[in-house]
Write a protein that holds these residues in place. Sequence first.
Motif, PDB file in Angstrom:
ATOM      1  N   ILE A   1       2.027   8.759  12.343  1.00 51.85           N
ATOM      2  CA  ILE A   1       1.491  10.096  12.552  1.00 51.85           C
ATOM      3  C   ILE A   1       0.014  10.092  12.183  1.00 51.85           C
ATOM      4  N   VAL A   2      -0.792  10.708  13.041  1.00 57.42           N
ATOM      5  CA  VAL A   2      -2.234  10.830  12.805  1.00 57.42           C
ATOM      6  C   VAL A   2      -2.545  12.319  12.655  1.00 57.42           C
ATOM      7  N   TYR A   3      -3.044  12.701  11.504  1.00 60.83           N
ATOM      8  CA  TYR A   3      -3.328  14.109  11.261  1.00 60.83           C
ATOM      9  C   TYR A   3      -4.562  14.238  10.382  1.00 60.83           C
ATOM     10  N   THR A   4      -5.097  15.441  10.301  1.00 60.55           N
ATOM     11  CA  THR A   4      -6.272  15.693   9.477  1.00 60.55           C
ATOM     12  C   THR A   4      -5.831  16.173   8.103  1.00 60.55           C
ATOM     13  N   ARG A   5      -6.166  15.396   7.086  1.00 58.70           N
ATOM     14  CA  ARG A   5      -5.820  15.783   5.713  1.00 58.70           C
ATOM     15  C   ARG A   5      -6.987  16.546   5.096  1.00 58.70           C
TER      16      ARG A   5
ATOM     17  N   VAL B   1      -9.002  17.434   2.205  1.00 57.82           N
ATOM     18  CA  VAL B   1      -9.266  16.956   0.853  1.00 57.82           C
ATOM     19  C   VAL B   1      -9.678  18.125  -0.044  1.00 57.82           C
ATOM     20  N   ASN B   2     -10.638  18.909   0.423  1.00 59.11           N
ATOM     21  CA  ASN B   2     -11.054  20.133  -0.265  1.00 59.11           C
ATOM     22  C   ASN B   2     -11.642  21.079   0.783  1.00 59.11           C
ATOM     23  N   SER B   3     -12.311  22.133   0.345  1.00 55.75           N
ATOM     24  CA  SER B   3     -12.783  23.150   1.285  1.00 55.75           C
ATOM     25  C   SER B   3     -13.894  22.646   2.205  1.00 55.75           C
ATOM     26  N   VAL B   4     -14.513  21.523   1.870  1.00 56.51           N
ATOM     27  CA  VAL B   4     -15.604  21.020   2.711  1.00 56.51           C
ATOM     28  C   VAL B   4     -15.355  19.614   3.254  1.00 56.51           C
ATOM     29  N   THR B   5     -14.261  18.999   2.851  1.00 58.69           N
ATOM     30  CA  THR B   5     -14.001  17.614   3.248  1.00 58.69           C
ATOM     31  C   THR B   5     -12.612  17.480   3.840  1.00 58.69           C
ATOM     32  N   PHE B   6     -12.514  16.857   5.027  1.00 64.96           N
ATOM     33  CA  PHE B   6     -11.218  16.542   5.623  1.00 64.96           C
ATOM     34  C   PHE B   6     -11.328  15.199   6.326  1.00 64.96           C
ATOM     35  N   ASP B   7     -10.278  14.398   6.197  1.00 65.82           N
ATOM     36  CA  ASP B   7     -10.266  13.044   6.745  1.00 65.82           C
ATOM     37  C   ASP B   7      -9.075  12.858   7.666  1.00 65.82           C
ATOM     38  N   ALA B   8      -9.254  12.003   8.674  1.00 62.75           N
ATOM     39  CA  ALA B   8      -8.140  11.633   9.551  1.00 62.75           C
ATOM     40  C   ALA B   8      -7.272  10.606   8.828  1.00 62.75           C
TER      41      ALA B   8
ATOM     42  N   TYR C   1       5.756  18.954   9.567  1.00 65.66           N
ATOM     43  CA  TYR C   1       5.303  20.328   9.356  1.00 65.66           C
ATOM     44  C   TYR C   1       4.064  20.358   8.451  1.00 65.66           C
ATOM     45  N   GLY C   2       4.096  19.563   7.382  1.00 66.09           N
ATOM     46  CA  GLY C   2       2.940  19.483   6.489  1.00 66.09           C
ATOM     47  C   GLY C   2       1.697  18.988   7.214  1.00 66.09           C
ATOM     48  N   ALA C   3       1.877  17.975   8.099  1.00 64.20           N
ATOM     49  CA  ALA C   3       0.748  17.436   8.859  1.00 64.20           C
ATOM     50  C   ALA C   3       0.190  18.487   9.820  1.00 64.20           C
ATOM     51  N   LEU C   4       1.092  19.253  10.450  1.00 65.63           N
ATOM     52  CA  LEU C   4       0.658  20.316  11.358  1.00 65.63           C
ATOM     53  C   LEU C   4      -0.162  21.373  10.614  1.00 65.63           C
ATOM     54  N   VAL C   5       0.328  21.781   9.455  1.00 64.99           N
ATOM     55  CA  VAL C   5      -0.363  22.805   8.677  1.00 64.99           C
ATOM     56  C   VAL C   5      -1.717  22.296   8.184  1.00 64.99           C
ATOM     57  N   GLU C   6      -1.744  21.029   7.710  1.00 67.98           N
ATOM     58  CA  GLU C   6      -3.010  20.447   7.235  1.00 67.98           C
ATOM     59  C   GLU C   6      -4.034  20.393   8.368  1.00 67.98           C
ATOM     60  N   SER C   7      -3.592  19.950   9.553  1.00 67.15           N
ATOM     61  CA  SER C   7      -4.505  19.866  10.696  1.00 67.15           C
ATOM     62  C   SER C   7      -4.987  21.250  11.106  1.00 67.15           C
ATOM     63  N   TYR C   8      -4.074  22.212  11.087  1.00 69.71           N
ATOM     64  CA  TYR C   8      -4.419  23.590  11.454  1.00 69.71           C
ATOM     65  C   TYR C   8      -5.448  24.169  10.479  1.00 69.71           C
ATOM     66  N   CYS C   9      -5.193  23.989   9.188  1.00 70.78           N
ATOM     67  CA  CYS C   9      -6.110  24.507   8.167  1.00 70.78           C
ATOM     68  C   CYS C   9      -7.467  23.813   8.256  1.00 70.78           C
ATOM     69  N   SER C  10      -7.462  22.504   8.477  1.00 70.48           N
ATOM     70  CA  SER C  10      -8.707  21.754   8.564  1.00 70.48           C
ATOM     71  C   SER C  10      -9.546  22.225   9.747  1.00 70.48           C
ATOM     72  N   GLU C  11      -8.863  22.460  10.893  1.00 76.62           N
ATOM     73  CA  GLU C  11      -9.580  22.903  12.083  1.00 76.62           C
ATOM     74  C   GLU C  11     -10.238  24.262  11.863  1.00 76.62           C
TER      75      GLU C  11
END
Length: 208
Positions: free
Chosen positions: A87-91, A93-100, A145-155
């Motif tokens: 699975i490839v998703y956006t994690r 990290v904090n309010s200004v940082t997100f990593d694939a 589900y967690g990956a979907l939510v993380e990607s959604y929040c990151s976007e």
Amino acid sequence: AGVGILVFATDIFKSDKEMFFKYMADIGDSKKGFIDDGLKQYFEKKNIPIDIDFKYTAQNPNVNRARVISEQIVELFREKKLDEVYIVYTRMVNSVTFDAEIKQLLPLKKVKFEEHNKYKTCTFEPSMNAVFDHIIPNYISGFVYGALVESYCSEHNARMMAMQTATDAAKDMLKGLGIEYNRARQAAITQEITEVIAGAKAQKMKED
């Protein structure tokens, strides 16, 4: 059999893009693509096969959709149509940082746990296989589900930051334009005063 790839991260188009596509090339043609519809056209241009297309899943994450996705993945894995699932998703990290992130979903990796349990044996009812047949699909569903939510929040957080940056830039531009306007206005007033004074002096000299 092949390798299943679940993609929910638009960040693969940034810093991790080359690494991801190199990985996709390394695993050869024996693979299946599970991908969000928002990334479909990009993958088609890269000639990466897409077998199942989950439409706009990352834009509206919920438990039911995650369960539908995980059920299809587990079923293909049980039928030995897939050897591995990633699975490839956006994690976030904090309010200004997100990593694939690229994580292996199946098969589960064995991990050594320290022995803290005083009991040497465990009994599974009705059986160990029955317990794990129930636990693993739920685990996969929860992870998806967690990956979907993380990607959604990151976007959405990325959009919010972009809008904030644009707002700050617009404010700075308005401030700069205001300063320029005031300078031009002050210069015009000064010029008018200078002309009035010069005219008054010229008139006085004529009278003298």
